[in-house]
Write a protein that holds these residues in place. Structure first.
Motif, PDB file in Angstrom:
ATOM      1  N   THR A   5      27.212  37.682  31.840  1.00 33.46           N
ATOM      2  CA  THR A   5      27.132  38.078  33.262  1.00 33.46           C
ATOM      3  C   THR A   5      26.150  39.244  33.429  1.00 33.46           C
ATOM      4  OG1 THR A   5      29.445  37.488  33.510  1.00 33.46           O
ATOM      5  CG2 THR A   5      28.512  38.835  35.255  1.00 33.46           C
ATOM      6  N   HIS A   6      26.232  40.231  32.530  1.00 35.42           N
ATOM      7  CA  HIS A   6      25.305  41.369  32.617  1.00 35.42           C
ATOM      8  C   HIS A   6      23.860  40.886  32.530  1.00 35.42           C
ATOM      9  CE1 HIS A   6      28.899  43.797  31.249  1.00 35.42           C
ATOM     10  NE2 HIS A   6      28.438  44.518  32.241  1.00 35.42           N
ATOM     11  N   VAL A 150      28.189  47.148  43.829  1.00 33.52           N
ATOM     12  CA  VAL A 150      28.024  46.947  42.391  1.00 33.52           C
ATOM     13  C   VAL A 150      29.304  46.426  41.730  1.00 33.52           C
ATOM     14  CG1 VAL A 150      27.343  48.057  40.216  1.00 33.52           C
ATOM     15  CG2 VAL A 150      26.299  48.800  42.354  1.00 33.52           C
ATOM     16  N   LEU A 151      30.464  46.925  42.144  1.00 29.66           N
ATOM     17  CA  LEU A 151      31.714  46.533  41.474  1.00 29.66           C
ATOM     18  C   LEU A 151      31.869  45.017  41.431  1.00 29.66           C
ATOM     19  CD1 LEU A 151      34.308  47.780  40.176  1.00 29.66           C
ATOM     20  CD2 LEU A 151      35.419  47.448  42.383  1.00 29.66           C
ATOM     21  N   ASN A 152      31.456  44.345  42.512  1.00 34.29           N
ATOM     22  CA  ASN A 152      31.599  42.875  42.548  1.00 34.29           C
ATOM     23  C   ASN A 152      30.824  42.219  41.405  1.00 34.29           C
ATOM     24  OD1 ASN A 152      28.907  41.511  43.688  1.00 34.29           O
ATOM     25  ND2 ASN A 152      29.184  43.490  44.702  1.00 34.29           N
ATOM     26  N   LEU A 153      29.788  42.888  40.912  1.00 36.81           N
ATOM     27  CA  LEU A 153      28.935  42.285  39.883  1.00 36.81           C
ATOM     28  C   LEU A 153      29.502  42.476  38.480  1.00 36.81           C
ATOM     29  CD1 LEU A 153      25.556  43.648  41.318  1.00 36.81           C
ATOM     30  CD2 LEU A 153      26.394  41.306  41.499  1.00 36.81           C
ATOM     31  N   SER A 154      30.512  43.302  38.352  1.00 38.01           N
ATOM     32  CA  SER A 154      31.022  43.602  37.014  1.00 38.01           C
ATOM     33  C   SER A 154      32.001  42.527  36.540  1.00 38.01           C
ATOM     34  CB  SER A 154      31.741  44.954  37.012  1.00 38.01           C
ATOM     35  OG  SER A 154      32.386  45.125  35.777  1.00 38.01           O
ATOM     36  N   PRO A 155      31.835  42.067  35.284  1.00 39.83           N
ATOM     37  CA  PRO A 155      32.796  41.100  34.747  1.00 39.83           C
ATOM     38  C   PRO A 155      34.102  41.787  34.332  1.00 39.83           C
ATOM     39  CG  PRO A 155      31.079  41.576  33.110  1.00 39.83           C
ATOM     40  CD  PRO A 155      30.731  42.355  34.359  1.00 39.83           C
ATOM     41  N   ARG A 156      34.115  43.150  34.259  1.00 41.19           N
ATOM     42  CA  ARG A 156      35.337  43.881  33.861  1.00 41.19           C
ATOM     43  C   ARG A 156      35.597  45.025  34.843  1.00 41.19           C
ATOM     44  NH1 ARG A 156      37.590  43.485  28.839  1.00 41.19           N
ATOM     45  NH2 ARG A 156      39.227  44.656  29.897  1.00 41.19           N
TER      46      ARG A 156
END
Ligand code: SAM
Length: 352
Positions: A5-6, A150-156
């Motif tokens: 994802t990153h 940004v938080l939505n883009l984090s897998p964790r």
């Protein structure tokens, strides 16, 4: 940490998008107009930065002069340079992002901005890294953590909230804007590079976000604003089906003594010392406006958020928590009721 994802996200923001114009939706590009007090500082920001702004709100806080701020997923640094002006030369702003191309733009305009603001030495620094592991950030070293879409883009997302809690000083605040959905999204959406990159595929269901925040000891998340997202692309609308999205700005406070409900201790707070940037009305959240000089009955949590934080210098409190009078009757402050400005709320969160 370098998940698939990153890599996909870094590719989207580093190579696929060159400016805001390349976005396929307006989701990562707020339609909200800035509060008046931000207009002047916004005008002082370099167009190389503003043309690559992909935020979805205004996680911009009051009473930050001299404070240390950390921007998670700072991109080209729009909010870092805004806060650089708000904290002044005696404060400091750190921006962290994993995408080299974004940071390059942020870094290349640093000297220009410092000159523009009239600073002798830089009060901003940019770091390449992941927001899930803020290893360079010391425990309890930051007054305010911000983040814009940004938080939505984090897998964790769980790790991000844990790291924020660790990094914040007691009484510190996490103020962030992000895209939220009205339901749990199917996992394939997070795998779709366009849905993910456009801040839709990884959007958290607001109910799950509230649970996650409370499990991380951010016991009483406060919603500041919520704006529904209009998806104009037919192709993307067809993909997301009936799911609805909103850009929401939250305040989470690191306060150990919060109740998990609104409790009544008979406390009264008054906004007594003016915050020049906001003027005579301070908005804590979507139902708490405080008017200069006007006493308001509040629950124990609201009292703590106003008095045991950096806002404490601007509020006076009558009463302590020695006597409990039962549950606090949630609702708008008197100043909120008489204010003509309204923001939308959803029925999914507690009201205090
Ligand atoms: C939608 S853009 C927002 C950028 C910036 N906040 C703004 O308002 O312009 C998302 C940014 O977050 C960064 N990002 C996404 N996930 C990240 C992660 N897990 N760790 C660090 N940076 C991340 C991306 O590289 C990108 O620059």
């Amino acid at each position: 940490m370098n998940t698939h994802t990153h890599i996909s996200i870094s590719d989207y923001y580093g190579s696929i998008l060159e400016s805001t114009q390349d976005l396929k939706t307006s989701v990562c590009c707020t339609a909200e107009s800035p509060p008046n007090w931000l207009r002047e500082p916004l005008e002082k920001i370099h167009t190389d930065v503003t043309e690559r702004f992909y935020g979805c709100g205004f996680p911009i806080a009051e009473a930050v002069r001299g404070k240390t701020v950390l921007d998670l997923g700072c991109g080209t640094g729009r909010d870092v340079y805004l806060f650089s002006q708000l904290v002044g030369e005696e404060g400091f702003v750190h921006g962290i992002d994993m995408t080299r191309e974004q940071l390059k733009v942020a870094q290349s305009t640093r000297d220009w901005h410092m000159q523009q603001f009239g600073y002798k030495k830089p009060n901003v620094a940019f770091h390449q890294g992941y927001i899930e592991e803020l290893s360079e950030v010391k425990d309890e070293s930051v007054d305010l953590v911000i983040s814009n879409c940004v938080l939505n883009l984090s897998p964790r997302k769980d790790l991000v909230l844990k790291e924020v809690f660790r990094a914040l000083k007691p009484g510190g605040e996490f103020l962030f804007s992000d895209i939220f959905s009205d339901r749990r999204l199917p996992p394939w959406m997070m795998e779709d590079q366009v849905l993910l990159g456009e801040c839709l595929g990884g959007a958290l269901y607001v109910g799950d976000f509230l649970s996650l925040a409370r499990n991380t000891r951010f016991l009483d998340p406060r919603k500041l604003t919520s704006t529904s997202v209009d998806i104009t692309s037919h192709e993307i609308r067809a993909k997301v089906g009936a799911a609805r999205f909103a850009s929401v700005t939250w305040r989470l406070f690191k306060l150990e003594a919060l109740d998990d409900r609104c409790e009544d201790y008979g406390q009264i707070v008054t906004y007594t010392s003016l915050m020049p940037e906001v003027g005579s009305q301070f908005r804590l959240d979507d139902h708490h406006i405080f008017e200069l000089g006007r006493p308001e009955r509040v629950c124990g949590n609201t009292a703590a958020m106003l008095v045991d934080t950096r806002y404490g210098a601007h509020f006076t409190l009558v009463g302590d928590k020695s006597i409990h009078y039962g549950e606090f009757p949630c609702g708008d402050t008197i100043a909120q009721q008489s204010s003509s400005t309204t923001t939308s709320t959803s029925a999914t969160e507690p009201c205090c």
